[in-house]
Design an enzyme around this catalytic site. Sequence first.
Site, short mmCIF file in Angstrom:
data_model
loop_
_atom_site.label_atom_id
_atom_site.label_comp_id
_atom_site.label_asym_id
_atom_site.label_seq_id
_atom_site.Cartn_x
_atom_site.Cartn_y
_atom_site.Cartn_z
N HIS A 23 -3.92 -3.57 8.32
CA HIS A 23 -3.92 -3.60 9.80
C HIS A 23 -4.08 -2.36 10.37
O HIS A 23 -3.25 -2.11 11.83
CB HIS A 23 -1.89 -3.91 9.66
CG HIS A 23 -1.40 -5.39 9.85
ND1 HIS A 23 -1.90 -6.23 10.63
CD2 HIS A 23 -0.53 -5.31 8.84
CE1 HIS A 23 -1.62 -7.37 9.37
NE2 HIS A 23 -0.77 -7.07 8.60
N TYR B 51 4.72 -0.89 9.77
CA TYR B 51 5.10 -2.01 9.11
C TYR B 51 6.49 -1.63 8.33
O TYR B 51 6.95 -2.16 7.33
CB TYR B 51 3.72 -2.39 8.73
CG TYR B 51 3.27 -3.81 9.05
CD1 TYR B 51 3.39 -4.62 8.69
CD2 TYR B 51 2.36 -3.12 9.54
CE1 TYR B 51 2.87 -5.69 9.31
CE2 TYR B 51 1.77 -4.49 10.40
CZ TYR B 51 2.68 -6.14 9.50
OH TYR B 51 1.70 -7.42 10.80
#
Lengths: 711, 711
Positions: free
Chosen positions: A391, A240
């Site tokens: 996440h 990410y």
Amino acid sequence: ACESDTDVSRHPNLLVAAQDVAAMKRADGVSAPLFADALQQAQTEVDAAMAQALDIPLPKDPGGGYSHERHKKNALLLFQAGQLYTIKGDPRYANWAAEVLVRYADLYPTLGLHPEHKHQAPGKLFWQILNDAWWLTYVIQAYDMVLPAMTEDQRAQVESRLLRPYADFLSKESASTFNKVHNHGTWAAAAVGMTGLVLADDYYVNIALKGLDQSGKAGFLKQMDQLFSPDGYYTEGPYYQRYALLPFVMFARALDRHKPSMGIFEYRDRILIKAIYAAIQLTDGHYFLPLNDAIKDKGLDTIEMVYGVSIAYAKTQDKNLLAIARKQNQVVLTGDGLRVAVDLARSADVQFPFSSQLFRDGPNGDEGAVALLRAGDTTVVFKAASQGMGHGHFDRLGWQLYSQGAEIVSDYGAARYLNVEPKQGGIYLPENTSWAKQTVAHNALVVDRTSHFDGSVKRASKSSPELLQFVRGEQWQLVSAREANAYKGVVMTRTQILLEHPLLSGPLVLDLLAAESDEQHVYELPVHFQGQLMTFSGELAVNTDALKPLGTQNGYQHLWHKATLAPAAHRPLQASWLSNNRFYTLTAVAPADQTLLVAELGANDPEFNLRRDQALIARAETSGGVQFVQLLEQHGHYDGRAETVSQPRSAIARAAIEQHPGAQVLTLDTVSGQTLRIVLADDRAPERQHALSLGEQRVQWQGPVHLLVNH
Amino acid sequence: ACESDTDVSRHPNLLVAAQDVAAMKRADGVSAPLFADALQQAQTEVDAAMAQALDIPLPKDPGGGYSHERHKKNALLLFQAGQLYTIKGDPRYANWAAEVLVRYADLYPTLGLHPEHKHQAPGKLFWQILNDAWWLTYVIQAYDMVLPAMTEDQRAQVESRLLRPYADFLSKESASTFNKVHNHGTWAAAAVGMTGLVLADDYYVNIALKGLDQSGKAGFLKQMDQLFSPDGYYTEGPYYQRYALLPFVMFARALDRHKPSMGIFEYRDRILIKAIYAAIQLTDGHYFLPLNDAIKDKGLDTIEMVYGVSIAYAKTQDKNLLAIARKQNQVVLTGDGLRVAVDLARSADVQFPFSSQLFRDGPNGDEGAVALLRAGDTTVVFKAASQGMGHGHFDRLGWQLYSQGAEIVSDYGAARYLNVEPKQGGIYLPENTSWAKQTVAHNALVVDRTSHFDGSVKRASKSSPELLQFVRGEQWQLVSAREANAYKGVVMTRTQILLEHPLLSGPLVLDLLAAESDEQHVYELPVHFQGQLMTFSGELAVNTDALKPLGTQNGYQHLWHKATLAPAAHRPLQASWLSNNRFYTLTAVAPADQTLLVAELGANDPEFNLRRDQALIARAETSGGVQFVQLLEQHGHYDGRAETVSQPRSAIARAAIEQHPGAQVLTLDTVSGQTLRIVLADDRAPERQHALSLGEQRVQWQGPVHLLVNH
Ligand SMILES: [Zn+2]
Ligand SMILES: [Zn+2]
């Protein structure tokens, strides 16, 4: 008309800037081959699009669907058309882009929220406002490039019916997303802020920088303060981080041009430059290390990193970055991209210095860390970072090993086939929760077959592991951390040492994991390995004609139990495998009564969603804590072409660990009859002097680790 | 001394020839970079060896052991030292080689048979005489190069105590191996024959060419007659073809120099050149196709092929071969190797024409065939060859599919970790027999869960499949063969058609397998696929929480039964997988009541010897025969870097096959609403005219296959 002409002369001035245009026009295939390639490719794509009627569909489909993909593609085509007009001067490109922009200006005011919007913040062109923000970052750049060729009337239409209402939707009308100190907020800030720069509207720029109330409690600067650690680590992890970087570096580069006095790239001790370098380091040399939800096929050649490298190079002139550009084999069609292409064409031999580094987590750098220990072609990744938000995986003190750029001790990453529609539309699969996030899916300690924090993100987000040491000597590198909250009543401390010694055929990982507890527990420590199992040392009981899952929940339900390896007298517990033409052996030194389970992923997977990865799981049941001591050895070579094989067996014949006053001593007897002792001081201070009697021998050393050879 | 000098002037004259020496001396890194690299590498290795005492151990260890590897290495070092002396003229290399040869001459007369010899024909330096023969082929070349620098006394010693007794051992004293029309015999012939050429002893040359009794019933010429088919196919398969080639091409090149009037490369319609080209074609572009016992990591860059290409290039000057040399990135240090290096350095763009070809099997070409159907990046391999002797697998009418140079529908190859000592010394593993050779391990029809010929090599060797057609049209290529003996009372006919059509996203394989029988049988047709399963069409029943083997014998005991796919109304039975970023779908069109088993390899494998490959097994139980009609479709693309996915689902919505008068018609309805009809005439003659009424439509065509589109 005069005023309009004055405005026009300021453009373009975002990633493509007017002062670079002359050089971009001169660039050719000899001086800047990658730039010429990119230009050719853009032209091929835009010419093809211009030869057909461009479809601007009504928003209808979710991610991956037609209208979604079409609007994404249209934004990129507009952007490329702008670049082609700027570089080649051909007014056909500007006219086409102007026409498309006007058509979007006709459409946009008619749109309500996207019909497929779900619980996520909704967009208009797309199901998620995140995608809408992404779209505007490209389209505002396109507009910046083609507006000099547009009529005043066209500009008025596009600004009043598309760009301003679009920016308003992203900001005022979606306040909670816009004010989020989160990657979604960064995309919105970049889109709105760049729109403000192009329209010379300071309001948009100010809210982008400081939040809707312009107080600085939200907005781009706050995001720069909060979303990266002081070492440039992004808490969700490298996968990410790559994605989050793009709006940061795009908007920052635009600000750098429009408001150089802000010194945006100097902000917070050059945090954006650090973040770009961190993203490069947090790879196996190409692919991003799979920490937390991560899809393993993203690497340094993704478009985000192509932008990141071009901008970092513009700001640092660090030639090492050209080595990354060479891997990317691609540049962006900007002045920065051109400089990379030109300098790369002139540089014969460049290498990026992938190195051992500590990346502290958290805005203040006090929420744990990710450590990289590198030696030769070997990388140990040690994760003692914070949860990493939604996440995040339950993998406290987990690790991974890479060798020759390939995964050896691996992390599953995310259970998801991104954008593969038949796999539940390409979203995260149920197995991402039932397997990929669970502790047993990691090379991390599992207690009583439950996951860390019982799998609660909320609980996990309240505390971070404590980094104890990150030090190195001449022949060793050490990282150590403690986690006291993952399991109630259990304190885990893990120390990993990467050793290089002439007696060893390659860098050796020594892994010590101690769990302190007053209670009886089952402790299990998986090593998820990649390769073909070769040999075992110990008593191997294989489930040859029936397989059952190892358990029923917390990820264990997905593991087929293939075999159990139990200790045999006078032999260490060992399993060897072959991967990428190199042999690897896991040696379990202690505790004495442990077993090693052999497992394969794939049970309770009714849709064949899981990869069929394998694991060795060291298991011990004790009261009063436990210490796992494991060695991961690399040895030998398999050359199928030349039909030569060297050292297919472990070099370790016997291994034992003893506690001495002030130090643990691990004694390794090699098959060639030598003895290597690894002395690990209890006190890990780097400068501390130590002394110890080992039989007749008096040993003195400085620092936490000392290596000794006896013949 | 005069006579000796005369002799000396003829040397070297085997693979390295005196007339090439001047050019080899002149070669540099600009004109011949690969030659310069090879010379540098040889020098590095020989210099390192010369800096130490060379060990010439007493023969003791079997293959892979120390004495075995040492003697192998010594032969190569002698050979390289000879090349270095020849090219660089430095007498140190010749002196060192002479000394080593004399030491071997001291050792050799003291040796009896190798202590580790087993049932194989025994050697003296090595456990198998095959290795002894290999050794002499290199050492005689070394001697040929250094003898001009040796004293007469040294030469006398080496010839009388090493070379002659060695050649006698390989020939007279090992008559049965020497007279074998078999690859082991070829190595012996090459070694003895080249020794005869160097020593100018016609006896050795004559027995090498014509067998011990010089009748021509055995020897090199007979081997050239018998071991290759007229198309250059070697019956054991490509993996062994590579290995078998080396003594053929080495000895032939030496004969070509010494006895040009023999025209050895013209012999039997240029059979050796054909065999080299066949070996190149019988790859996936790099690796040898795994037919029969084959280890999958051997490719075109093996040393045998480096020699093969240099010699074929010398005899043909075919520039296409330079493309193979480029892949090899290596040349041999001979005049032929130099010519490859020089011409490759001058050739910017060369491509080898991998093409569709038929390779008939058997000395007369009437023992079946292997067919390659190629289209774009797709290769279908259809094996209707003879048993291929002891290394043959029971895989009549089996096939494989390669796409983008990777295995998609695969053959297991051999169960063996070559030279990996912990895996049973690196020999063929028990699973080679229990799994790899069995029919169910192949993409071939299994009847009643037994293997072809009940797994008897003897029975299988008595007959071959009958090749029926190998023809092509504009949009299709067809191969068909019949096997009537593999199962008593069952005649199998398989036809595979590789289709290219704009409606298809890539070349499509249509596979029709008919079994005629009067009895009730269970028919199973495996597709061993490589990749990650994605989706299924049909009713999928997955064994989620327990696995059992599919059977108890004939290979079935090694397959875990993971799932069963049963037909669902109005939908074809389909399974899709992702491999190498491309999607593949197997569609089973008929019979109506078949199921598809999903299996994974690894049951009853107590030593983890097997790879964990996967299979889809179409299954039908019928009386009175069966026809399996399957389609293997390639579709779409997964791009993880760009996050784009196209066409992850099959384009086939419905599929049906019908018998019409004189032709079968396969009707495919695509998801986009079009209909593709594949008409397959019962009479397959290429020039035959056909006509058929399909509803209103009158269809006329020529040849076996016709494609029709309706909207
Ligand atoms: Zn994870
Ligand atoms: Zn096979």
